[in-house]
Structures are given as C-alpha cells and as structure tokens.
Write a protein that holds these residues in place. Sequence first.
Motif, PDB file in Angstrom:
ATOM      1  N   GLY A   8       0.821  -1.209   0.000  1.00 27.84           N
ATOM      2  CA  GLY A   8       0.000   0.000   0.000  1.00 27.84           C
ATOM      3  C   GLY A   8       0.853   1.256   0.000  1.00 27.84           C
ATOM      4  O   GLY A   8       0.550   2.232  -0.700  1.00 27.84           O
ATOM      5  N   PHE A   9       1.932   1.255   0.782  1.00 23.26           N
ATOM      6  CA  PHE A   9       2.842   2.402   0.815  1.00 23.26           C
ATOM      7  C   PHE A   9       3.486   2.596  -0.562  1.00 23.26           C
ATOM      8  O   PHE A   9       3.552   3.712  -1.082  1.00 23.26           O
ATOM      9  CB  PHE A   9       3.917   2.190   1.895  1.00 23.26           C
ATOM     10  CG  PHE A   9       4.796   3.382   2.111  1.00 23.26           C
ATOM     11  CD1 PHE A   9       4.429   4.390   2.986  1.00 23.26           C
ATOM     12  CD2 PHE A   9       6.006   3.497   1.444  1.00 23.26           C
ATOM     13  CE1 PHE A   9       5.242   5.495   3.195  1.00 23.26           C
ATOM     14  CE2 PHE A   9       6.833   4.596   1.642  1.00 23.26           C
ATOM     15  CZ  PHE A   9       6.448   5.596   2.520  1.00 23.26           C
ATOM     16  N   VAL A  10       3.933   1.499  -1.171  1.00 25.68           N
ATOM     17  CA  VAL A  10       4.570   1.568  -2.488  1.00 25.68           C
ATOM     18  C   VAL A  10       3.572   2.015  -3.548  1.00 25.68           C
ATOM     19  O   VAL A  10       3.928   2.734  -4.485  1.00 25.68           O
ATOM     20  CB  VAL A  10       5.209   0.212  -2.857  1.00 25.68           C
ATOM     21  CG1 VAL A  10       5.696   0.192  -4.300  1.00 25.68           C
ATOM     22  CG2 VAL A  10       6.359  -0.112  -1.908  1.00 25.68           C
ATOM     23  N   ALA A  11       2.317   1.621  -3.420  1.00 26.56           N
ATOM     24  CA  ALA A  11       1.294   2.042  -4.384  1.00 26.56           C
ATOM     25  C   ALA A  11       1.122   3.555  -4.386  1.00 26.56           C
ATOM     26  O   ALA A  11       0.786   4.144  -5.421  1.00 26.56           O
ATOM     27  CB  ALA A  11      -0.037   1.358  -4.071  1.00 26.56           C
ATOM     28  N   ASP A  12       1.400   4.194  -3.247  1.00 27.95           N
ATOM     29  CA  ASP A  12       1.255   5.651  -3.130  1.00 27.95           C
ATOM     30  C   ASP A  12       2.562   6.418  -3.277  1.00 27.95           C
ATOM     31  O   ASP A  12       2.547   7.625  -3.494  1.00 27.95           O
ATOM     32  CB  ASP A  12       0.642   6.003  -1.776  1.00 27.95           C
ATOM     33  CG  ASP A  12      -0.792   5.528  -1.641  1.00 27.95           C
ATOM     34  OD1 ASP A  12      -1.478   5.388  -2.675  1.00 27.95           O
ATOM     35  OD2 ASP A  12      -1.227   5.289  -0.495  1.00 27.95           O
ATOM     36  N   HIS A  13       3.699   5.734  -3.122  1.00 28.59           N
ATOM     37  CA  HIS A  13       5.013   6.392  -3.129  1.00 28.59           C
ATOM     38  C   HIS A  13       5.945   5.593  -4.036  1.00 28.59           C
ATOM     39  O   HIS A  13       6.246   4.437  -3.741  1.00 28.59           O
ATOM     40  CB  HIS A  13       5.575   6.473  -1.710  1.00 28.59           C
ATOM     41  CG  HIS A  13       4.635   7.133  -0.755  1.00 28.59           C
ATOM     42  ND1 HIS A  13       4.369   8.483  -0.794  1.00 28.59           N
ATOM     43  CD2 HIS A  13       3.867   6.625   0.233  1.00 28.59           C
ATOM     44  CE1 HIS A  13       3.483   8.781   0.141  1.00 28.59           C
ATOM     45  NE2 HIS A  13       3.161   7.662   0.777  1.00 28.59           N
ATOM     46  N   LEU A  63      15.147  -2.475  -0.635  1.00 26.09           N
ATOM     47  CA  LEU A  63      14.632  -1.232  -1.177  1.00 26.09           C
ATOM     48  C   LEU A  63      14.363  -0.264  -0.028  1.00 26.09           C
ATOM     49  O   LEU A  63      13.812  -0.670   1.003  1.00 26.09           O
ATOM     50  CB  LEU A  63      13.300  -1.456  -1.903  1.00 26.09           C
ATOM     51  CG  LEU A  63      13.334  -2.094  -3.268  1.00 26.09           C
ATOM     52  CD1 LEU A  63      11.994  -2.729  -3.581  1.00 26.09           C
ATOM     53  CD2 LEU A  63      13.684  -1.051  -4.307  1.00 26.09           C
ATOM     54  N   CYS A  64      14.751   0.975  -0.208  1.00 25.23           N
ATOM     55  CA  CYS A  64      14.330   2.049   0.690  1.00 25.23           C
ATOM     56  C   CYS A  64      13.343   2.878  -0.110  1.00 25.23           C
ATOM     57  O   CYS A  64      13.705   3.487  -1.120  1.00 25.23           O
ATOM     58  CB  CYS A  64      15.525   2.896   1.120  1.00 25.23           C
ATOM     59  SG  CYS A  64      15.057   4.279   2.193  1.00 25.23           S
ATOM     60  N   VAL A  65      12.071   2.852   0.291  1.00 31.38           N
ATOM     61  CA  VAL A  65      11.000   3.544  -0.426  1.00 31.38           C
ATOM     62  C   VAL A  65      10.602   4.762   0.390  1.00 31.38           C
ATOM     63  O   VAL A  65      10.385   4.662   1.604  1.00 31.38           O
ATOM     64  CB  VAL A  65       9.778   2.623  -0.637  1.00 31.38           C
ATOM     65  CG1 VAL A  65       8.719   3.318  -1.479  1.00 31.38           C
ATOM     66  CG2 VAL A  65      10.202   1.301  -1.273  1.00 31.38           C
ATOM     67  N   PHE A  66      10.501   5.924  -0.278  1.00 29.06           N
ATOM     68  CA  PHE A  66      10.215   7.166   0.440  1.00 29.06           C
ATOM     69  C   PHE A  66       9.271   8.042  -0.370  1.00 29.06           C
ATOM     70  O   PHE A  66       8.993   7.758  -1.535  1.00 29.06           O
ATOM     71  CB  PHE A  66      11.516   7.915   0.775  1.00 29.06           C
ATOM     72  CG  PHE A  66      12.499   7.976  -0.356  1.00 29.06           C
ATOM     73  CD1 PHE A  66      12.457   8.998  -1.297  1.00 29.06           C
ATOM     74  CD2 PHE A  66      13.467   6.988  -0.496  1.00 29.06           C
ATOM     75  CE1 PHE A  66      13.359   9.036  -2.344  1.00 29.06           C
ATOM     76  CE2 PHE A  66      14.381   7.029  -1.536  1.00 29.06           C
ATOM     77  CZ  PHE A  66      14.328   8.060  -2.467  1.00 29.06           C
TER      78      PHE A  66
END
Length: 135
Positions: A8-13, A63-66
């Motif tokens: 969900g976080f990756v879907a938005d960022h 992966l560091c997703v931000f």
Amino acid sequence: MTPEEARGFVADHHRAVLITRRRDGRLQTSPVTVGADDHGVVMSSRETAYKTRNIRRDPNVALCVFTDAFFGPWIQIDGRAELVPLPEAMEELVEYYRRIRGEHPDWDEYRRAMETDDRVLIKVTIVDVGPVREG
C-alpha cells in the motif's frame, strides 16, 4: 508493518533506492521508480544495467522507499527479485506504467520503447519490512 501495508505504501510512493550486491560483494545502489502489484514490488530496468546483472547473480535485494518530499515517511523492504524479460514482460510493463503514471498517450510507442531499451521487469517478493520511519 505487514507486506500488504508495504505494498500500500509503495502504491502511493514511487521513489526508491534499490540495493543489490556486486560480484565482489560490495553493495550497489540504484535510484528506481517502483510500483506495487498483487504480490510485491515491481520496477523496470534495462537488460544491460548493473542492477539486472547483480540480481541475476544474487536475487536478494533491499529497497528504501520514500515520499516525493524525501524527508518524511519511509520503509525498508527486504526481498527476493525475479527478472521477467521481453517478450513475456511486455503486458506487465504496461501495467507497471499504468499503476504509476496512468494511461500512456501512445501504447504502441511505449511498447516500441520497451523493446528498443531491452527492458526487463523486476518483481520483488517481500520477505521482510521495516523499519518504518520519518525524517
């Protein structure tokens, strides 16, 4: 955070840094654009890129997703990557684009560009997530 919450976080960022391991064991970092699918994280790369070669040798990645703002919420995802080459990757590359950017003005042009660039789809199965931080 669960793998589902991470997706969900990756879907938005969509901004991330991918970490792979070089042949000599040193780490290699690559800025990437990521999306989420039903199973994990997806991204596109060229067949000749170092990250692609590294994954072919060792599929363990981080992966560091931000956020676009950079400072703010971020997550680390540890996972196992799978490379999907063309031609079998083409429709998944289309879906990857749609998830991040929406509809392309010319899908035939997009498909030609994927072939010209010799693109691969990188699919990361999430093994672990954390920490979840801000700043």
